[in-house]
Scaffold this active site. Sequence first.
Site, PDB file in Angstrom:
ATOM      1  CB  CYS A  34     -26.609  -0.806  14.267  1.00  0.00           C
ATOM      2  SG  CYS A  34     -25.316  -0.191  15.344  1.00  0.00           S
ATOM      3  CB  CYS A  37     -25.099   2.415  13.598  1.00  0.00           C
ATOM      4  SG  CYS A  37     -24.152   0.895  13.747  1.00  0.00           S
TER       5      CYS A  37
END
Length: 110
Positions: A34, A37
């Site tokens: 991600c 993230c």
Amino acid sequence: MASELIKHVSDASFEGDVLQSSIPVLVDYWAEWCGPCKMIAPILDEVSVAYEGKVQIAKMNVDENRDIPAKFGIRGIPTLMMFKNGQLAATKVGAMSKSQLTAFIDQHLA
């Protein structure tokens, strides 16, 4: 460099680490793949130092832990959830700037 103040939680440790914590816990649901993230990770490191003793920052890898993210209906990551006194107090989905993140935390510490 990840802060040693950030606790890595799992499905198994969630109850003790998050729900039974004596201070509020901010859980970051994330995954290796991600991008956003990865963007928010250094901000969480900084915030974990600034809020030491006031808020526990925790991270949960959604690829390795399926039960808790499913229980809380995590659909997008990063998702940040603030828990106070064993209860879910607030949720934010998506990456945030440091000022947005500290405002989110401050709002739920009051």
